[in-house]
Design an enzyme around this catalytic site. Structure first.
Site, mmCIF file in Angstrom:
data_model
loop_
_atom_site.group_PDB
_atom_site.id
_atom_site.type_symbol
_atom_site.label_atom_id
_atom_site.label_comp_id
_atom_site.label_asym_id
_atom_site.label_seq_id
_atom_site.Cartn_x
_atom_site.Cartn_y
_atom_site.Cartn_z
ATOM 1 N NE ARG A 289 -35.465 -29.736 -25.712
ATOM 2 C CZ ARG A 289 -34.826 -28.646 -25.331
ATOM 3 N NH1 ARG A 289 -34.779 -27.603 -26.126
ATOM 4 N NH2 ARG A 289 -34.248 -28.589 -24.160
ATOM 5 N N GLY B 11 -28.894 -31.174 -17.734
ATOM 6 C CA GLY B 11 -28.180 -31.026 -18.996
ATOM 7 C C GLY B 11 -26.834 -31.735 -19.005
ATOM 8 N N GLY C 291 -34.850 -27.460 -16.384
ATOM 9 C CA GLY C 291 -35.457 -26.700 -15.292
ATOM 10 C C GLY C 291 -36.612 -27.438 -14.620
ATOM 11 C CE LYS D 3 -20.398 -21.002 -8.757
ATOM 12 N NZ LYS D 3 -20.797 -19.638 -9.106
HETATM 13 P P1 ADP Z 1 -26.523 -30.521 -14.517
HETATM 14 O O1 ADP Z 1 -26.467 -29.687 -15.779
HETATM 15 O O2 ADP Z 1 -26.589 -31.989 -14.834
HETATM 16 O O3 ADP Z 1 -27.612 -30.068 -13.577
HETATM 17 P P2 ADP Z 1 -24.468 -28.933 -13.245
HETATM 18 O O4 ADP Z 1 -24.616 -27.897 -14.300
HETATM 19 O O5 ADP Z 1 -24.946 -28.609 -11.887
HETATM 20 O O6 ADP Z 1 -25.126 -30.324 -13.745
HETATM 21 O O7 ADP Z 1 -22.933 -29.320 -13.056
HETATM 22 C C1 ADP Z 1 -22.078 -29.688 -14.100
HETATM 23 C C2 ADP Z 1 -20.753 -28.991 -14.024
HETATM 24 O O8 ADP Z 1 -20.112 -29.196 -12.770
HETATM 25 C C3 ADP Z 1 -19.795 -29.519 -15.063
HETATM 26 O O9 ADP Z 1 -19.455 -28.463 -15.930
HETATM 27 C C4 ADP Z 1 -18.595 -29.993 -14.275
HETATM 28 O O10 ADP Z 1 -17.370 -29.722 -14.903
HETATM 29 C C5 ADP Z 1 -18.716 -29.211 -12.997
HETATM 30 N N1 ADP Z 1 -17.978 -29.855 -11.901
HETATM 31 C C6 ADP Z 1 -18.208 -31.060 -11.363
HETATM 32 N N2 ADP Z 1 -17.303 -31.336 -10.402
HETATM 33 C C7 ADP Z 1 -16.469 -30.270 -10.324
HETATM 34 C C8 ADP Z 1 -15.340 -29.957 -9.507
HETATM 35 N N3 ADP Z 1 -14.876 -30.804 -8.592
HETATM 36 N N4 ADP Z 1 -14.743 -28.769 -9.708
HETATM 37 C C9 ADP Z 1 -15.213 -27.919 -10.645
HETATM 38 N N5 ADP Z 1 -16.275 -28.155 -11.437
HETATM 39 C C10 ADP Z 1 -16.903 -29.316 -11.271
#
Ligand code: ADP
Ligand code: MG
Length: 399
Positions: free
Chosen positions: A38, A357, A380, A199
């Site tokens: 950063r 992230g 965010g 999710k």
């Molecule tokens: P970002 O931080 O890039 O916004 P998220 O936090 O929304 O991404 O999602 C990342 C998480 O989603 C990871 O920890 C990954 O393991 C989980 N994930 C992805 N696909 C699956 C799946 N099919 N089942 C369970 N967890 C999953």
């Protein structure tokens, strides 16, 4: 595009006191800064201003002190790391306003760099109290915001100050805004979006916004399971928000009406346990998932088809991994599609912008982050931008 003021518009800064809002929320372990990404991002802005003869005053928050002084969250803790990255001395000032700050700022010579204390030690910061902003502004001439990662918050030093002093985007903020504009503001079409991650519930607003904006919505990760369930697929023990299948259906209907093609996996990698290279690993059609199995990644056939979709597109915006990429071999789909996107970006046929992230971690794991047109490290703020929201810190910089 130049809807906002940048350092190119700032004029002569020599001898002027320039407040530069930066992101110094650096990760620490046992009192040591573990990552200076950063600081590096804002170094060009800081040095450009200092070299033009400004008296630069760094302004940032650090942690969540909730309006009170905490020695463990003093910005003095990162002073050494900042000096190291800049290759310059930085004078730490243990206030943000008032006579002590005024006196310290008074000693700065043109080209000097000072750093004010953690802005969140004062309740006025998060309340966006105009009196607090005015007190900081009283010791300065110009405000530069170089912290896109904090631009989704309307706080005194991310928004309020821009209403009081002449305000400009720093180079890092400018690069981020230009990349985002290219990706969703005024993109070359067709546009594809990849939305993955755990999710649906955390990215509902993103999905709803994107279906009206892009031609192809590629859904992967755990959230794809909720969409598959909405289509009547039995997803076994997969992560799935069954209470949101109605919402998933609505999103697919909206997409249909808007002419957006939603891509869901048709083959998947499944296992009975959440572990690296599990004995129960198999690849199957989405209609063949066992009651005791979990979908942990998009399958190889679907990934190949998704790669073909990207080849027809000119712009890609990506948030969220396609699978549980932290454990092998469930990184396969994310890595494969990321490499396809990287190759297309290198050839110049695709503008690719990614953020989040875990997404950044996944692209680094695939070794392709540098090939993407732009990778945003602002968690965010990047997501709110993907939701189509106006970011208060950015709005305040518009001409
Ligand atoms: P970002 O931080 O890039 O916004 P998220 O936090 O929304 O991404 O999602 C990342 C998480 O989603 C990871 O920890 C990954 O393991 C989980 N994930 C992805 N696909 C699956 C799946 N099919 N089942 C369970 N967890 C999953
Ligand atoms: Mg995450």
């Amino acid at each position: 595009m130049s809807g906002f003021r940048t350092l190119d518009d700032i004029g002569d800064v020599s001898g002027k006191v320039v407040l530069v809002r930066v992101d110094l929320n650096l990760p620490m372990q046992e009192g040591h800064v573990t990552d200076t990404t950063r600081v590096k991002a804002s170094a060009p802005t800081i040095l450009e201003l200092a070299d033009a003869g400004a008296k630069v005053l760094l302004l940032a928050h650090f942690g969540r002190p909730k309006g009170a002084r905490h020695s463990t969250m003093s910005l003095s803790l990162v002073q050494g790391a900042v000096e190291h990255v800049l290759g310059r001395e930085v004078m730490f000032i243990p206030e943000v306003s008032g006579p002590v700050a005024a006196q310290a700022i008074g000693i700065l010579r043109p080209g000097d760099i000072g750093m004010l204390e953690n802005t969140r030690f004062w309740p006025g910061e998060e309340k966006n109290d105009p009196e607090f902003a005015k007190a900081i502004a009283a010791n300065a001439d110009i405000y530069v915001n170089d912290a896109f990662s904090a631009a989704h918050r309307a706080h005194a030093t991310t928004e309020g100050l821009a209403r009081i002093l002449p305000a400009y985007a720093g180079r890092s903020m400018q690069a981020e805004l230009e990349a985002l504009e290219k990706a969703l503001g005024n993109p070359r079409k067709p546009v594809a979006a990849v939305v993955g991650g755990a999710k649906v519930s955390t990215k509902l607003a993103v999905l709803k916004h994107l279906v009206g904006k892009v031609g192809h919505l590629i859904i992967g990760g755990g959230m794809a399971n909720t969409f598959l369930a909405a289509r009547g697929v039995a997803v076994g023990k997969s992560l799935c928000e069954h209470e949101l299948t109605g919402t998933a259906e609505e999103i697919m209907e909206t997409a249909d009406k808007a002419g957006c093609t939603v891509h869901l996996p048709y083959d998947v990698a499944v296992a009975r346990e959440f572990a690296a290279n599990p004995a129960s690993l198999r690849i199957c059609n989405v209609h063949e998932v066992g009651a005791d199995e979990m979908i942990l990644d998009v399958g190889p056939q679907a990934v190949e088809a998704l790669g073909d979709v990207l080849k027809t597109c000119r712009t890609l915006v990506w948030n969220g991994p396609l699978g549980a990429f932290e454990i092998e071999p469930f990184d396969a789909a994310t890595v494969a599609l990321a490499r396809t996107a990287a190759a297309l970006s290198r050839e110049g046929s695709l503008v690719s912008v990614a953020g989040g992230g875990d997404t950044v971690a996944a692209l680094n794991h695939a070794g392709v982050a540098a090939d993407f047109t732009y990778v945003s490290t602002a968690g965010g703020a990047f997501l709110e931008w993907m939701e189509g929201r106006e970011l208060p810190g950015v709005v305040a910089l518009v001409k």
